[in-house]
Scaffold this motif. Structure first.
Motif, PDB file in Angstrom:
ATOM      1  N   VAL A 267       6.354  -7.969   9.117  1.00  0.00           N
ATOM      2  CA  VAL A 267       5.426  -9.005   8.823  1.00  0.00           C
ATOM      3  C   VAL A 267       4.576  -9.308  10.408  1.00  0.00           C
ATOM      4  N   TYR A 268       3.214  -9.319  10.269  1.00  0.00           N
ATOM      5  CA  TYR A 268       2.275  -9.221  11.413  1.00  0.00           C
ATOM      6  C   TYR A 268       1.764 -10.778  11.333  1.00  0.00           C
ATOM      7  N   PHE A 269       2.015 -11.111  12.509  1.00  0.00           N
ATOM      8  CA  PHE A 269       1.567 -12.450  12.977  1.00  0.00           C
ATOM      9  C   PHE A 269       0.246 -12.322  13.957  1.00  0.00           C
ATOM     10  N   CYS A 270      -0.756 -13.190  13.795  1.00  0.00           N
ATOM     11  CA  CYS A 270      -1.868 -13.436  14.617  1.00  0.00           C
ATOM     12  C   CYS A 270      -1.710 -14.846  15.281  1.00  0.00           C
ATOM     13  N   ALA A 271      -1.723 -15.057  16.592  1.00  0.00           N
ATOM     14  CA  ALA A 271      -1.642 -16.316  17.136  1.00  0.00           C
ATOM     15  C   ALA A 271      -3.008 -16.578  18.003  1.00  0.00           C
ATOM     16  N   SER A 272      -3.259 -17.681  18.199  1.00  0.00           N
ATOM     17  CA  SER A 272      -4.349 -18.018  19.311  1.00  0.00           C
ATOM     18  C   SER A 272      -3.973 -19.168  20.142  1.00  0.00           C
ATOM     19  N   SER A 273      -4.525 -19.205  21.417  1.00  0.00           N
ATOM     20  CA  SER A 273      -4.111 -20.466  22.211  1.00  0.00           C
ATOM     21  C   SER A 273      -5.229 -20.476  23.425  1.00  0.00           C
ATOM     22  N   LEU A 274      -5.124 -21.710  24.038  1.00  0.00           N
ATOM     23  CA  LEU A 274      -5.691 -21.835  25.408  1.00  0.00           C
ATOM     24  C   LEU A 274      -5.019 -21.251  26.402  1.00  0.00           C
ATOM     25  N   SER A 275      -5.569 -21.362  27.684  1.00  0.00           N
ATOM     26  CA  SER A 275      -4.872 -20.916  28.512  1.00  0.00           C
ATOM     27  C   SER A 275      -3.569 -22.039  29.037  1.00  0.00           C
ATOM     28  N   TYR A 276      -2.516 -21.365  29.266  1.00  0.00           N
ATOM     29  CA  TYR A 276      -1.332 -22.569  29.672  1.00  0.00           C
ATOM     30  C   TYR A 276      -0.923 -23.137  28.641  1.00  0.00           C
TER      31      TYR A 276
ATOM     32  N   THR B 274       1.005  -1.196  -0.012  1.00  0.00           N
ATOM     33  CA  THR B 274       0.098  -0.056  -0.008  1.00  0.00           C
ATOM     34  C   THR B 274       0.823   1.250  -0.037  1.00  0.00           C
ATOM     35  N   GLU B 275       0.267   2.364  -0.232  1.00  0.00           N
ATOM     36  CA  GLU B 275       0.903   3.565  -0.348  1.00  0.00           C
ATOM     37  C   GLU B 275       0.706   4.178   0.942  1.00  0.00           C
ATOM     38  N   MET B 276       1.895   5.125   1.460  1.00  0.00           N
ATOM     39  CA  MET B 276       1.855   5.939   2.518  1.00  0.00           C
ATOM     40  C   MET B 276       0.527   6.781   2.756  1.00  0.00           C
ATOM     41  N   GLY B 277      -0.041   6.690   3.921  1.00  0.00           N
ATOM     42  CA  GLY B 277      -1.229   7.365   4.345  1.00  0.00           C
ATOM     43  C   GLY B 277      -2.531   6.783   4.059  1.00  0.00           C
ATOM     44  N   GLN B 278      -2.402   5.560   3.326  1.00  0.00           N
ATOM     45  CA  GLN B 278      -3.617   4.654   3.184  1.00  0.00           C
ATOM     46  C   GLN B 278      -3.950   3.853   4.503  1.00  0.00           C
ATOM     47  N   GLU B 279      -5.261   3.406   4.613  1.00  0.00           N
ATOM     48  CA  GLU B 279      -5.709   2.731   5.684  1.00  0.00           C
ATOM     49  C   GLU B 279      -5.402   1.069   5.390  1.00  0.00           C
TER      50      GLU B 279
ATOM     51  N   ARG C 205       2.695  -9.974   4.989  1.00  0.00           N
ATOM     52  CA  ARG C 205       3.809  -9.252   5.034  1.00  0.00           C
ATOM     53  C   ARG C 205       3.357  -7.901   4.340  1.00  0.00           C
ATOM     54  N   LEU C 206       3.455  -7.004   5.147  1.00  0.00           N
ATOM     55  CA  LEU C 206       3.118  -5.472   4.784  1.00  0.00           C
ATOM     56  C   LEU C 206       4.001  -4.487   4.239  1.00  0.00           C
ATOM     57  N   THR C 207       4.042  -4.146   3.266  1.00  0.00           N
ATOM     58  CA  THR C 207       5.120  -3.102   2.741  1.00  0.00           C
ATOM     59  C   THR C 207       4.216  -1.821   2.477  1.00  0.00           C
ATOM     60  N   VAL C 208       4.679  -0.908   2.979  1.00  0.00           N
ATOM     61  CA  VAL C 208       4.093   0.596   2.772  1.00  0.00           C
ATOM     62  C   VAL C 208       5.271   1.305   1.874  1.00  0.00           C
ATOM     63  N   THR C 209       4.802   1.706   0.753  1.00  0.00           N
ATOM     64  CA  THR C 209       5.621   2.665   0.085  1.00  0.00           C
ATOM     65  C   THR C 209       5.665   4.038   0.073  1.00  0.00           C
TER      66      THR C 209
END
Lengths: 112, 115
Positions: free
Chosen positions: A89-98, A13-18, A108-112
């Motif tokens: 690189v943005y990761f999402c992760a999930s889990s149970l307790s313990y 995406t370009e700088m300034g974009q959502e 992978r996000l690239t902002v130009t």
């Protein structure tokens, strides 16, 4: 079990974009985490949720970043406006307790 | 706050050799979990092995084993009979069982297995 599903896999995406990153956790998991990975800073925890409630957002770098979890099966990470230094690189992760975290394949996000 | 330190940024060994990756951590808690994750070039984060702090016996998963020294706050990973597919970044991680259950990562060790 499909595992943690993230979309998109790549975003340019370009700088300034959502930018909106999406995550579907493993069904039944009560914790959801958002991490950012860069060469310089490694893996940084941005925010995490327990039972859809944000517990700790101290890692969110600026007000430009926001995350929501409207229900147990969906979360978003939004950057508005985006800047080149948000490229990572943005990761999402999930889990149970313990239990170990299960990670998605990352966006992978690239902002130009 | 908990911290995790991996003092070896990079390591390189020959195929079939044994290699040990170091990890130390800092916590005031008595019970917690420790993990090693592997990140190959595909960038997937893959759980390698886990250790519960209340268990004295070191965890083992096939060619992977740990040396958990609770008093020294040390948690090293040993890879026996290393294979080319073991080439990856390896991250040590700590998870509390009290209060905040966030997972704290070390900086990572880049391991290369040479043919």
């Amino acid at each position: 079990d499909a595992g943690v599903i993230q979309s998109p896999r790549h975003e340019v995406t370009e700088m300034g974009q959502e930018v909106t990153l999406r995550c579907k956790p493993i069904s039944g998991h009560d914790y959801l985490f958002w991490y950012r990975q860069t060469m310089m800073r490694g893996l940084e925890l941005l925010i995490y949720f327990n039972n859809n409630v944000p517990i700790d957002d101290s890692g969110m770098p600026e007000d430009r970043f926001s995350a929501k979890m409207p229900n147990a099966s969906f979360s978003t990470l939004k950057i508005q406006p985006s800047e080149p230094r948000d490229s990572a690189v943005y990761f999402c992760a999930s889990s149970l307790s313990y239990s170990p975290l299960h990670f998605g394949n990352g966006t992978r996000l690239t902002v130009t | 706050a908990q911290t995790v330190t991996q003092s070896q940024p990079e390591m390189s060994v020959q195929e079939a050799e044994t290699v040990t990756l170091s990890c130390t951590y800092d916590t005031s808690e008595n019970n917690y979990y420790l993990f090693w994750y592997k990140q190959p070039p595909s960038r997937q984060m893959i759980l390698v092995i886990r250790q519960e702090a209340y268990k004295q016996q070191n965890a083992t998963e096939n060619r992977f084993s740990v040396n958990f020294q609770k008093a020294a706050k040390s948690f090293s990973l040993k890879i026996s009979d290393s294979q080319l597919g073991d080439t990856a970044m390896y991250f040590c991680a700590f998870r509390s069982v009290q209060g905040a259950q966030k997972l704290v990562f070390g900086q990572g060790t880049r391991l290369t297995i040479n043919p």
